[in-house]
Every structure is written in C-alpha cells, then in structure tokens.
Design a protein around this motif. Structure first.
Motif, short mmCIF file in Angstrom:
data_model
loop_
_atom_site.label_atom_id
_atom_site.label_comp_id
_atom_site.label_asym_id
_atom_site.label_seq_id
_atom_site.Cartn_x
_atom_site.Cartn_y
_atom_site.Cartn_z
N ARG A 19 6.48 -0.57 80.23
CA ARG A 19 5.10 -0.96 80.29
C ARG A 19 4.66 -1.93 79.28
O ARG A 19 4.29 -3.09 79.31
N MET A 22 6.81 -5.43 79.30
CA MET A 22 6.44 -6.17 80.43
C MET A 22 5.09 -6.81 79.79
O MET A 22 4.90 -8.05 80.20
N ASN A 23 4.19 -6.14 79.22
CA ASN A 23 2.83 -6.72 78.86
C ASN A 23 3.36 -7.86 77.55
O ASN A 23 2.47 -8.77 77.41
N GLY A 26 7.04 -10.31 78.94
CA GLY A 26 7.32 -10.79 80.33
C GLY A 26 8.80 -10.94 80.73
O GLY A 26 9.90 -10.30 80.14
N SER A 27 9.08 -11.76 81.57
CA SER A 27 10.47 -12.20 82.06
C SER A 27 10.79 -13.42 82.46
O SER A 27 9.79 -14.04 83.15
N GLN A 28 11.71 -14.20 82.07
CA GLN A 28 11.97 -15.62 82.47
C GLN A 28 12.88 -15.47 83.94
O GLN A 28 12.80 -16.52 84.67
N SER A 31 8.90 -13.35 88.41
CA SER A 31 7.78 -13.56 88.40
C SER A 31 6.65 -12.45 87.85
O SER A 31 7.08 -11.18 88.00
N GLN A 32 5.29 -12.70 87.67
CA GLN A 32 4.42 -11.77 87.28
C GLN A 32 4.25 -10.51 88.46
O GLN A 32 4.34 -9.50 88.15
N ARG A 33 4.34 -11.13 89.69
CA ARG A 33 3.99 -10.43 90.70
C ARG A 33 5.20 -9.46 91.00
O ARG A 33 5.12 -8.02 91.41
N GLU A 34 6.44 -9.89 90.79
CA GLU A 34 7.71 -8.88 90.80
C GLU A 34 7.67 -8.00 89.92
O GLU A 34 8.09 -6.77 89.88
N MET A 35 7.29 -8.49 88.72
CA MET A 35 7.32 -7.37 87.69
C MET A 35 6.22 -6.30 88.00
O MET A 35 6.31 -5.16 87.62
N LEU A 36 5.05 -6.76 88.44
CA LEU A 36 3.93 -5.70 88.72
C LEU A 36 4.36 -4.77 89.92
O LEU A 36 4.18 -3.65 89.85
#
Length: 100
Positions: A19, A22-23, A26-28, A31-36
C-alpha cells in the motif's frame, strides 16, 4: 497452527508495504486503475484470510470443549454401580426434602 499465524502476520505486513509503495512510487508498467484493482484483490485475499483465522479459532475452542465433555462423560460411565445408586438416592432425598 503456528505456521498459519506466521503466514497471516507476514501477509498483513506485506499488504501494508504494498500500500505504501503504491502510494509513494506508483508503477511505470501499470496504470493507476490496474494498481487499485491489484490492491483490491490483495485486500480481499487478506480479508478471507482473517475470516478463516476467526473460524479456525472458533473451531479449536469448540473441539476443546467437546473433548473435555467427552472425557468427563467417559469418566461418569466408569463409576462403580454403588456410586450411581447413591447418586440416585441423593436426588430422591433432595426431591422429597424439597417437597416436604
């Protein structure tokens, strides 16, 4: 049971670490949606793990209670006949004494 507890603690620590990473970073590659979504799946898995842990605790308690009750029942079955007769006579006496 101890290894299951260790697994639970490792999983909850890993979720917290995931958690915060991720905050923070993030990840290159995601996407933000995939991480959520990934975080939701991980949290749901941890929730199921917590539920199983609670159920297991309840089952262990119940098994211990049944085992103790069966031990005491088998002890009662092994009482000599005189003690059982004396027990019935005590109950009869108490019943008659209370009704008098």
């Amino acid at each position: 049971l101890e290894s299951a507890e260790n697994y639970f603690h490792r999983s909850s620590a890993e979720i917290s670490r995931l958690r915060s990473e991720m905050n923070t970073f993030g990840s290159q590659f995601m996407s933000q949606r995939e991480m959520l979504l990934m975080m939701g799946f991980a949290e749901h898995g941890l929730l199921m793990l917590c539920q199983q842990r609670c159920l297991l605790s309840s089952v262990i308690e119940n098994v211990a209670f049944v085992e103790a009750a069966s031990r005491s029942f088998s002890y009662m079955q092994s009482l000599p006949q005189e003690k059982m007769t004396m027990g019935r006579r005590i109950v009869e006496f108490e019943t008659k004494y209370m009704s008098a």
